[in-house]
Design an enzyme around this catalytic site. Structure first.
Site, short mmCIF file in Angstrom:
data_model
loop_
_atom_site.label_atom_id
_atom_site.label_comp_id
_atom_site.label_asym_id
_atom_site.label_seq_id
_atom_site.Cartn_x
_atom_site.Cartn_y
_atom_site.Cartn_z
N LYS A 195 7.46 1.70 2.46
CA LYS A 195 8.59 2.14 3.29
C LYS A 195 8.17 2.59 4.69
O LYS A 195 8.97 2.57 5.61
CB LYS A 195 9.30 3.32 2.60
N GLY A 243 9.92 1.21 -10.17
CA GLY A 243 9.10 0.73 -11.28
C GLY A 243 8.34 -0.49 -10.78
O GLY A 243 8.83 -1.20 -9.90
N LYS A 265 14.42 6.22 2.49
CA LYS A 265 15.28 5.09 2.16
C LYS A 265 16.57 5.15 3.00
O LYS A 265 17.04 4.13 3.50
CB LYS A 265 15.59 5.08 0.66
N THR A 296 0.86 -1.19 0.00
CA THR A 296 0.00 0.00 0.00
C THR A 296 0.90 1.24 0.00
O THR A 296 2.10 1.13 0.27
CB THR A 296 -0.95 0.01 1.23
N GLU A 354 5.58 11.79 -11.19
CA GLU A 354 4.15 11.69 -10.93
C GLU A 354 3.52 13.07 -10.97
O GLU A 354 4.22 14.09 -10.96
CB GLU A 354 3.93 11.05 -9.55
#
Lengths: 316, 177
Positions: free
Chosen positions: A106, A299, A205, A77, A190
């Site tokens: 994440k 991706g 990250k 999600t 986006e």
């Protein structure tokens, strides 16, 4: 392995599509509104077509997936900040039922790492999250193999959108807004690229890497990272860098118990100046020196393959 | 100014000695005589120069004026001094500053960088595509004292902050300056 896939975005859908090829069965699949459950394995093609046409994956309530027969919960999600919900609760429920969890989201490991590890300790299940950093690139698995305590620094490019924008600005001498609009037209960026360009995605990250490196000694969240984005960079700054054989990239640095993200001057054709949407990371470790990992990171299919690699490791 | 002159600093001396017994000891005498504090000696015995000399690298601590006396003393004693103290600025750093560089007084920015005492500006390249009143960018090449990169960058962050300039730092993590 029997998979329960949560999230029907690019990654979740790709996991459903590729699972059979990897010898796994998807017994449950849900988006935020709907679910489909089948103990014998859902019909991936039909379900994905239904999602395309009707916007739902099935007729069942999303809650139904937790009662399905599955071995591994794949949490794909969207990443959320702060309490990392609803992803965190999904992880909690799966671990309470002694199931394994593979994260593409994440949020839980960036914002609530200690909570996730505490739940894992109480459970028979294991949590893996290799897909959360660098998508298909084996960054966390390399750190795991080398041994987190032997890694002194991890740094590089972990956001393809920001890297695309900066490499185009450098190559064409164009300004930020112009290149970003182009990236959006190409589908590289986006509609709302805020987290990519303001450094948040890269920082999440970096925080996950820092959590892995600290091995439970210190917990890191987004608030612990020093984050600067690329929105203020101009074409002439990239020109100045290029005159000196350098370029500017959005770099994350994880070292000495700190996470820093910001535009940095790096050698123009160096190890952390990948082109286009690529990611490139250097891992510095005792005895083995500097290890470089470069390639197409994010991706749908790329990240899904990282998810399935984690599933594979759980099966071993 | 007396404060500056009393500052003890580390210096590197690169000497070339004649391959004869007692030469190394003889080369250290002027350092002791003029109050230098010996930090390390690297005697490259197996690495003879084309002219038959033996290179020796000596790290010492001294005040700047004592250091001058030491170099003089070595020359007087007939010791070949190849390099004296030039190792001081051994790390090259590039930064880019952007913003109202000219309005915020570029020369004052330079003075502030020099005032950090750990770095000196060796090159500047300015780009002001829209003229002096608009946003411009400049690339600064700095020579920093070895080991002081982090200190120099911290000073840069402060200067940038105070003048509301955007600073692009070099990647320095992982031992790459």
């Amino acid at each position: 392995m029997r998979l329960c896939v949560l999230g029907a975005g690019a990654v979740g859908s790709a996991v459903v599509e590729l699972a059979a090829e990897h010898g796994h069965v998807v017994t449950a699949f849900a988006d935020s509104e709907s679910a489909v459950v089948d103990a014998d394995g859902i019909d991936a093609d039909a379900v994905l077509a239904k999602k395309q046409e009707d916007g739902v994956v099935g007729e069942a309530d999303p809650e139904a997936v937790f009662d399905a027969d599955y071995d591994v919960l794949v949490e794909a999600t969207p990443t959320t900040l702060g309490d990392a919900e609803p992803g965190f609760s999904h992880v909690e429920r799966a671990l309470a039922d002694d199931r394994d969890v593979v994260l593409a989201n994440k949020g839980p490991v960036a914002e609530r790492y200690a909570d996730v590890r505490a739940l894992e300790a109480e459970s028979e299940g294991t949590v893996r999250f290799g897909a959360t950093v660098g998508g298909a690139l084996p960054i966390l698995s390399t750190i795991e193999d080398v041994g987190p305590s032997r890694v002194s620094a991890v740094y590089g490019v972990l956001n393809g959108t920001a890297n695309f924008v900066l490499s185009r600005m450098a190559a064409e001498g164009l300004d930020y807004e112009h290149v970003l609009a182009e990236a959006q037209d190409l589908g590289v960026a986006e509609a709302d690229p805020t987290f990519d360009v303001d450094g948040t995605d890269t920082a999440l990250k970096g925080v996950i890497v820092a959590n892995v490196l600290s091995e439970g000694e210190t917990e890191f969240t987004l608030d612990d990272a020093d984050v600067e984005g690329i929105q203020e960079l101009s074409g002439s700054m990239l020109d100045l860098a290029q005159e000196d054989g350098q370029t500017i990239r959005l770099i994350v640095e994880v070292a000495d118990g700190a996470v820093r993200v910001g535009p940095r001057l790096v050698p123009g054709h160096g190890a952390v100046a990948p082109s286009g949407t690529e990611n490139a990371v250097q891992i510095e470790a005792d005895y083995c020196g500097r290890l470089g990992i470069t390639g197409q990171g994010a991706g749908g299919p790329e990240t899904a393959s990282a998810v399935l690699t984690d599933v594979e490791r759980l099966a071993d | 100014m007396s404060e500056v002159h009393n500052d003890v600093q580390a210096y590197t001396l690169r000497l070339e000695l004649v391959d004869e017994p007692g030469e190394l000891l003889r080369s250290l005498q002027p350092i002791a005589d003029h109050g230098g504090n010996l930090l390390s000696i690297f005697h490259e015995r197996g690495n003879v120069t084309p002219r038959g000399y033996i290179p020796v690298e000596v790290d010492i601590e001294a005040t700047p004026d004592r250091f001058d006396n030491i170099v003089e003393g070595l020359s007087d004693a007939g010791i070949n001094v190849i390099q004296a103290g030039t190792e001081r600025y051994s790390e090259r750093l590039t930064i880019i500053l952007s913003g109202h560089l000219i309005e915020t007084d570029l020369s004052d920015t330079l003075t502030q960088i020099e005032a950090t005492r750990n770095a000196t500006v060796t090159d500047i390249s300015l780009s002001a595509p829209a003229g002096s009143i608009d946003v411009s960018s400049a690339r600064f090449q700095l020579a920093a004292e070895s080991g002081s990169t982090e200190k120099v960058l911290a000073a840069m962050r402060e200067i940038a902050d105070e003048k509301d300039l955007q600073l692009v730092e070099p990647l320095t993590v992982g031992g790459r300056a």
